[in-house]
Design an enzyme around this catalytic site. Structure first.
Site, PDB file in Angstrom:
ATOM      1  CE1 TYR A 440      68.482 -41.402 -31.863  1.00 51.99           C
ATOM      2  CE2 TYR A 440      68.632 -39.050 -32.301  1.00 51.99           C
ATOM      3  CZ  TYR A 440      68.829 -40.125 -31.459  1.00 51.99           C
ATOM      4  OH  TYR A 440      69.371 -39.922 -30.217  1.00 51.99           O
ATOM      5  CD  GLU A 441      62.842 -39.207 -33.141  1.00 51.58           C
ATOM      6  OE1 GLU A 441      61.748 -39.007 -33.698  1.00 51.58           O
ATOM      7  OE2 GLU A 441      63.084 -40.231 -32.487  1.00 51.58           O
ATOM      8  N   GLY A 442      63.902 -37.586 -38.186  1.00 53.83           N
ATOM      9  CA  GLY A 442      63.910 -36.751 -39.379  1.00 53.83           C
ATOM     10  C   GLY A 442      65.297 -36.168 -39.575  1.00 53.83           C
TER      11      GLY A 442
END
Length: 593
Positions: A440-442
């Site tokens: 997550y978050e890229g």
């Protein structure tokens, strides 16, 4: 039950000896209120909270999970009380501006307090983490009225925050989001659409949830240039600050996940919900990236926390577990077998984890220091340099720290043998909870593309050149007694400098090359960064007496001889190019021979 003791001695060493934090704070008029004794007291209090409150809830929270019933979400038993205690202790606003009820503490300090929470209960940590991130975005881009309305309540824990970006069809490519924002006569907007993977999208911990939502107005430009940011409260807020009617926004379901099961990951439906523009139309992505970049460093700290937790439990297990005899002869003649610590392979795994933890912790504090310069310094040149450094290192902090932490945690689990696969020992949950930090978050692949593309090729290597210059300057002033780390760091700097130039040349000739080389390049810069951190660690330890400091020197030597050689392999992969990857047709991947 798994154990955890906050590594306070190492945290204090990193702050006080490696980075001379008190001197750094005292030389900055905006941080001069903080001294080493106060910082240490804060860390000691967080250690107590994590030991007594969040650690006992970790396994029970995983087993119960967040629950969705009749359009609302409840957290596991004990979470609500723990969140209230966390909020009342002022922890949500530890790093927030005092103007809004925060304590104004530097990032150098809060990365360490965050590590302890992530180590003991990552699911719990995600609730206040999203609130802090939302607060940062609002602090940077919201109007004064919006700040006055929302920030004090968020930092007090009365309200919480979320980040609503992803849609079923739009993850990394936010330019194709479909959520609509239609302007009303009163200046508000009606927000309509569906968001997925929303951490803390609904829960019972706070009386209101402030969603920060990316959406597009009807006449917005195509792509990411047409994205705006809106505040969409779960409950509308009256003029006097009290809560009004329920806004038509809510969870449609929660995701059934591999890990972090006590964290409510929601599908959120916005059915003409009232929203309020943050900043200007079509400029929402810049505001959201303030929050996302903060979260990306936090994901690296999540990795560090998991790896530290795994190390402590694996080291204790290895000490207690009797199995076989040492190759050099019986070490425990009064016992039926020696502890598995006599075996070189077990030591290899534990030392891999320990080296990762100590370098990661130093690196997190280093990045925190750069963020503190950007926020608190009055020197414009220093701020620009620090901003450039943060831009370069954010993808490394997120991706390299979580990649290495996952491998370290695998090593720690392996020390347990079969017991590492059993729930009661805590390792399988630790791995499941950690895996998301790489996603997550890229995803870490996207972070690698950011590093090689926007942060290296786009500026023709200027950011990495400045970083390497700093590393060389530091290494060159090390004493002869530290030649083992000095020479290794300087050699690594030269190798990364050389391969960066190779990348710049190759990218100008082949558009596919950067993507194929990205992950290996990020790991190469990560290895150089860890060498730099060990150079700083060993220099600080060299001036001290005692076993604690001698072990720092020994671990630095272990890193140089057993971990840093990976750099050569990464560079070989980079130079292999992209053709060997891209020559396969798309049909190859689905065709069954």
């Amino acid at each position: 039950m798994p154990i955890y003791n906050a590594p306070l001695a190492d945290m204090k060493f990193i702050l006080n000896d490696v980075f001379q934090a008190e001197q750094f704070w005292q030389n900055n008029e905006n941080l001069a209120h903080l001294d080493a004794a106060t910082a240490e007291a804060i860390l000691e209090e967080m250690a107590k909270f994590t030991q007594n409150v969040t650690l006992p809830l970790n396994r029970t929270g995983d087993e119960e999970g967040a629950q969705y019933n009749n359009g609302s979400v409840t957290t596991p038993a004990g979470f609500k009380e723990a969140f209230k205690q966390y909020a009342e202790g002022g922890w949500i606003g530890l790093g927030a501006d005092e103007e809004w009820g925060g304590q104004g503490m530097p990032k150098m300090l809060t990365v360490l307090s965050d590590e302890m929470i992530f180590a003991t209960n990552p699911s719990f940590m995600l609730y206040p983490l999203l609130s802090v991130g939302a607060g940062m975005a609002l602090s940077s881009y919201a109007s004064q009225e919006q700040k006055e309305t929302y920030l004090p309540k968020i930092y007090s824990g009365e309200w919480s925050g979320t980040m609503c970006l992803t849609e079923p069809h739009a993850g990394t490519d936010l330019g194709i989001i479909k959520t609509k924002a239609e302007r009303n006569e009163d200046g508000s907007y009606n927000i309509t659409g569906t968001k997925i993977f929303i951490t803390g999208g609904d829960h019972d911990l706070a009386e209101n949830i402030i969603h920060l939502v990316l959406a597009k107005t009807p006449d917005a430009p195509a792509g990411s240039r047409g994205i705006s940011l809106f505040i969409v409260p779960k409950f509308l807020v009256n003029a006097d600050g009290s809560l009004g009617e329920r806004n038509p926004v809510g969870p449609g379901s929660i995701e059934h996940k591999m890990g972090i099961k006590a964290s409510a990951t929601c599908v959120m439906n916005f059915d003409g919900a009232k929203g309020y523009l943050v900043g200007k139309e079509n400029e929402g992505l810049a505001a959201m990236f303030v929050m996302m970049n903060y979260e990306r460093l936090s994901m690296g700290i999540q990795g560090l926390g998991a790896s530290e937790f795994a190390y402590q439990n694996a080291a204790q297990y290895a000490t207690d577990r009797l199995q076989g005899r040492s190759a050099s002869g019986v070490q425990s003649p009064n016992k039926p077998a020696d502890s598995i610590l006599v075996h070189g392979d077990v030591r290899r795994m534990l030392l891999n984890v320990r080296a990762n933890n100590e370098a990661s912790r130093a690196f997190a504090v280093y990045v925190g220091q750069q963020l503190d310069i950007t926020k608190f310094s009055t020197d414009a040149d220093a701020v620009k340099k620090a901003n450039d450094r943060v831009a370069l290192l954010t993808p490394i902090a997120k991706a390299y720290l979580t990649d290495t932490a996952f491998q370290a945690t695998l090593d720690a689990q392996m020390c347990f043998g079969g017991h590492g696969y059993i729930r009661e020992w805590g390792m399988e949950q630790c791995l499941r909870d950690l895996r998301i930090a790489q996603i997550y978050e890229g995803t870490n692949g996207v972070q690698s593309q950011d590093l090689i593309g926007r942060k290296t090729i786009k500026c023709q290597g200027a950011y990495i050149a400045e970083y390497i210059s700093e590393i060389r300057d530091f290494a060159n002033q090390l004493d002869a007694d530290l030649n083992f780390i000095k020479d290794a760091t300087l050699d690594a700097a030269t190798e990364v400098e050389s391969v960066t130039q190779y990348i710049l040349n190759a990218a100008s000739e082949n558009a596919e090359f950067p993507n194929a080389a990205a992950v290996d390049y990020l790991h190469a810069v990560g290895l150089l960064s860890f060498a730099y951190m060990f150079a700083r660690i060993t220099q600080a330890a060299q001036a001290k007496q005692g076993e604690f400091y001698q072990n720092k020197l020994a671990l630095g030597l272990y890193f140089v001889q057993r971990i840093l050689p990976e750099l050569e392999m990464r560079i070989t992969r980079i130079k292999a190019g992209s053709d060997v990857i891209m020559k396969f047709s798309e049909d190859y991947f689905t065709h069954q021979a």
